[in-house]
Motif scaffolding. Structure first.
Motif, PDB file in Angstrom:
ATOM      1  N   PRO A  78      56.605  43.274  89.880  1.00  0.00           N
ATOM      2  CA  PRO A  78      54.998  42.410  90.019  1.00  0.00           C
ATOM      3  C   PRO A  78      54.653  41.671  88.877  1.00  0.00           C
ATOM      4  CG  PRO A  78      55.300  44.667  90.895  1.00  0.00           C
ATOM      5  CD  PRO A  78      56.607  44.519  89.885  1.00  0.00           C
ATOM      6  N   GLY A  79      54.334  40.572  89.442  1.00  0.00           N
ATOM      7  CA  GLY A  79      53.485  39.651  88.269  1.00  0.00           C
ATOM      8  C   GLY A  79      54.492  38.513  87.645  1.00  0.00           C
ATOM      9  N   ASP A  80      55.982  38.891  87.928  1.00  0.00           N
ATOM     10  CA  ASP A  80      57.028  37.681  87.507  1.00  0.00           C
ATOM     11  C   ASP A  80      56.827  36.661  88.629  1.00  0.00           C
ATOM     12  OD1 ASP A  80      57.747  39.016  85.315  1.00  0.00           O
ATOM     13  OD2 ASP A  80      59.652  40.077  86.407  1.00  0.00           O
ATOM     14  N   GLU A  81      57.478  35.397  88.316  1.00  0.00           N
ATOM     15  CA  GLU A  81      57.414  34.259  89.196  1.00  0.00           C
ATOM     16  C   GLU A  81      58.505  33.807  89.302  1.00  0.00           C
ATOM     17  OE1 GLU A  81      52.855  33.214  88.021  1.00  0.00           O
ATOM     18  OE2 GLU A  81      54.214  32.013  87.267  1.00  0.00           O
ATOM     19  N   VAL A  82      58.773  33.278  90.543  1.00  0.00           N
ATOM     20  CA  VAL A  82      60.027  32.499  90.977  1.00  0.00           C
ATOM     21  C   VAL A  82      59.707  31.135  91.237  1.00  0.00           C
ATOM     22  CG1 VAL A  82      62.066  32.321  92.466  1.00  0.00           C
ATOM     23  CG2 VAL A  82      61.411  34.609  91.681  1.00  0.00           C
ATOM     24  N   LEU A  83      60.171  29.956  90.704  1.00  0.00           N
ATOM     25  CA  LEU A  83      59.783  28.749  91.163  1.00  0.00           C
ATOM     26  C   LEU A  83      60.984  27.982  92.011  1.00  0.00           C
ATOM     27  CD1 LEU A  83      58.325  27.118  87.889  1.00  0.00           C
ATOM     28  CD2 LEU A  83      57.243  28.361  89.713  1.00  0.00           C
ATOM     29  N   VAL A  84      60.603  27.554  93.226  1.00  0.00           N
ATOM     30  CA  VAL A  84      61.332  26.702  94.115  1.00  0.00           C
ATOM     31  C   VAL A  84      60.757  25.555  94.284  1.00  0.00           C
ATOM     32  CG1 VAL A  84      62.270  28.918  95.355  1.00  0.00           C
ATOM     33  CG2 VAL A  84      60.486  27.556  96.454  1.00  0.00           C
ATOM     34  N   SER A  85      61.638  24.275  94.885  1.00  0.00           N
ATOM     35  CA  SER A  85      60.954  23.198  94.977  1.00  0.00           C
ATOM     36  C   SER A  85      60.815  22.941  96.515  1.00  0.00           C
ATOM     37  CB  SER A  85      61.975  22.091  94.416  1.00  0.00           C
ATOM     38  OG  SER A  85      62.830  21.397  95.430  1.00  0.00           O
ATOM     39  N   ALA A  86      59.760  22.092  96.676  1.00  0.00           N
ATOM     40  CA  ALA A  86      59.600  21.587  98.172  1.00  0.00           C
ATOM     41  C   ALA A  86      60.623  20.932  98.857  1.00  0.00           C
ATOM     42  CB  ALA A  86      58.390  20.764  98.049  1.00  0.00           C
ATOM     43  N   LEU A  87      61.931  20.412  98.046  1.00  0.00           N
ATOM     44  CA  LEU A  87      62.787  19.651  98.625  1.00  0.00           C
ATOM     45  C   LEU A  87      64.062  20.879  98.987  1.00  0.00           C
ATOM     46  CD1 LEU A  87      63.251  16.672  96.359  1.00  0.00           C
ATOM     47  CD2 LEU A  87      62.501  16.853  98.725  1.00  0.00           C
ATOM     48  N   GLU A  88      63.852  22.027  99.055  1.00  0.00           N
ATOM     49  CA  GLU A  88      65.009  22.968  99.215  1.00  0.00           C
ATOM     50  C   GLU A  88      65.501  23.000 100.873  1.00  0.00           C
ATOM     51  OE1 GLU A  88      66.622  23.730  96.525  1.00  0.00           O
ATOM     52  OE2 GLU A  88      65.188  22.384  95.653  1.00  0.00           O
ATOM     53  N   HIS A  89      66.801  23.339 100.811  1.00  0.00           N
ATOM     54  CA  HIS A  89      67.465  24.070 102.192  1.00  0.00           C
ATOM     55  C   HIS A  89      66.973  25.385 102.331  1.00  0.00           C
ATOM     56  CE1 HIS A  89      70.656  25.352 104.659  1.00  0.00           C
ATOM     57  NE2 HIS A  89      70.897  24.042 104.963  1.00  0.00           N
ATOM     58  N   HIS A  90      66.986  25.756 103.714  1.00  0.00           N
ATOM     59  CA  HIS A  90      66.693  27.096 103.854  1.00  0.00           C
ATOM     60  C   HIS A  90      67.184  28.038 102.958  1.00  0.00           C
ATOM     61  CE1 HIS A  90      64.923  25.665 107.757  1.00  0.00           C
ATOM     62  NE2 HIS A  90      63.933  25.086 107.149  1.00  0.00           N
ATOM     63  N   SER A  91      68.475  27.628 102.875  1.00  0.00           N
ATOM     64  CA  SER A  91      69.362  28.920 102.174  1.00  0.00           C
ATOM     65  C   SER A  91      68.749  28.908 100.691  1.00  0.00           C
ATOM     66  CB  SER A  91      70.815  28.259 102.025  1.00  0.00           C
ATOM     67  OG  SER A  91      71.291  28.138 103.389  1.00  0.00           O
ATOM     68  N   ASN A  92      68.029  27.981 100.112  1.00  0.00           N
ATOM     69  CA  ASN A  92      67.497  28.288  98.794  1.00  0.00           C
ATOM     70  C   ASN A  92      66.127  28.522  98.762  1.00  0.00           C
ATOM     71  OD1 ASN A  92      68.194  28.347  95.917  1.00  0.00           O
ATOM     72  ND2 ASN A  92      67.868  26.154  95.712  1.00  0.00           N
TER      73      ASN A  92
END
Length: 404
Positions: free
Chosen positions: A110-124
């Motif tokens: 808890p407190g850690d962060e994962v960054l994903v982009s708004a351009l991703e395929h659902h698999s990512n």
């Protein structure tokens, strides 16, 4: 320079008809077609050396093992991995992403962060959502602009010492945007974060150099780059692959098993539980050889010409809007016609022998950003032609006239 007629002759499906019309195949973003050399290699494996690998001392098993490991070495060289054991065979991009996300469950808190982009395929997107639900980490999204480009200023602001992994596609499947992954990798590393690059849409168009990129993980599928379905690659830096726990348990990925304790095999076998798609792994090497024989400089030149031509021709259609106008873009045109549902256009052009993709392309957040139900996506490969684009444009005009 490509001899386009010679190249097209390599692909038997391109000579067939659909609904009585010559096939125009513009759904390469979903899967590419297969050259005869790849089709023949699949048959050759089953006809001549079909046997399980890494387990037998008999001749066929040794032949199959050698062919499988030769393919691994070909892929190592193709992506410029430092070691062959950094190349893990998977069932595809989705498998590779899930393997990494599952491994990070043992790291995040808890407190850690994962960054994903708004351009991703659902698999990512989905595997990282599942990871955050499991660990209490927070998922944060790198936003995009109206051109379909990620906003790097916002990415810089999102990065912090809490960022543990960044995950972004090299090229957007829905819009064709080529993301500035080298910049993103370097920035992530400034904060000690790992970064995974989804290369599913990139490997048909370019040769990724994983050492030059300095990415921690790079994943892709074989079927989008003239190879068979059901096989893909997870590249990971040796240190990361040693650090992460195995994704699956079973045969092949073990060193020693007792009922009290199991020790895991060394890389790459630690991540390759069970009998793999042996033919697929071997033939992926054949596909890599084939694409290198065409030459990625030739591929990029041909596909850029197709992209520019299609964009110009389509924009002459009244009421047509293209989504995804990034400065750096590959051979994907995603568009709609005002007042007409993309599915209806797709259905009519299919009757004219033209294969395009309609819908949200497993990228619903992108469609929500533009407030549309989906798009018509024409995605080109090096074996496509401007003449085929002319056929598609005329078909779209006909569909527009019928549906208006």
């Amino acid at each position: 320079m490509l001899d386009i007629n010679k190249v097209r002759a390599d692909f038997p499906i391109l000579s067939r008809t659909v609904n009585g019309k010559p096939l125009v195949y513009f759904d390469n973003g979903a899967t590419s077609q297969k050259p005869q050399i790849v089709i023949d290699a699949i048959a050759k494996y089953y006809q001549e050396i079909n046997a399980n690998i890494h387990r037998g001392v008999h001749t066929l098993s040794q032949l199959a093992t050698d062919a499988y490991e030769i393919s691994r070495s070909k892929i190592q060289n193709h992506i410029n991995a430092k070691f062959a054991h950094e190349v893990i065979f998977t069932s595809g991009t989705t498998h590779g992403i899930n393997a990494v996300a599952n491994g990070f469950a043992s790291i995040l808190k808890p407190g850690d962060e994962v960054l994903v982009s708004a351009l991703e395929h659902h698999s990512n997107i989905v595997p990282w959502q599942m990871l955050c639900e499991k660990t209490g980490a927070t998922l944060k999204v790198i936003p995009m602009d109206d051109n379909g480009e990620l906003i790097m200023e916002e990415y810089d602001k999102l990065l912090s010492n809490n960022t543990k992994i960044v995950t972004v596609n090299h090229i957007s499947n829905a819009l064709g945007t080529v993301n500035p992954v080298k910049y993103m990798i370097d920035k992530a590393h400034e904060f000690g974060a790992a970064i995974l690059i989804d290369g599913a849409q990139a490997v048909p168009h370019l040769k990724p150099d994983v050492q030059a990129l300095d990415c921690d993980f790079y994943v892709f599928s074989g079927h989008k780059m003239c190879g068979p379905t059901g096989v893909g690659i997870l590249y990971g830096k040796e240190a990361w692959l040693n650090k992460l726990p195995p994704y699956q348990g079973g045969g092949e990925m073990i060193k020693e098993v007792t009922f009290e304790k199991t020790t895991y095999a060394d890389l790459p076998h630690k991540f390759e539980a069970g009998t793999p798609d042996i033919a697929g792994g071997i033939v992926l090497g054949t596909a890599v050889d084939y694409m290198n024989s065409i030459g990625f400089d030739n591929i990029q030149k041909q596909e850029l010409e197709l992209l520019e031509y299609a964009t110009k021709q389509l924009l002459e259609i009244e009421g047509l809007k293209i989504y995804g106008t990034a400065k750096e873009k590959t051979s994907v045109v995603s568009f709609n016609i005002e007042g007409i549902h993309p599915y209806d256009i797709g259905t009519i052009v299919d009757k004219l022998g033209i294969a395009v993709r309609t819908g949200h392309h497993c990228a619903q957040p992108i469609m929500n950003f533009f407030n549309i139900p989906g798009t018509i996506r024409a995605s080109f490969s090096f074996y496509n032609t401007k003449e085929e684009i002319d056929v598609m444009v005329e078909a779209v005009k006909k569909a527009q006239m019928m549906l208006s």
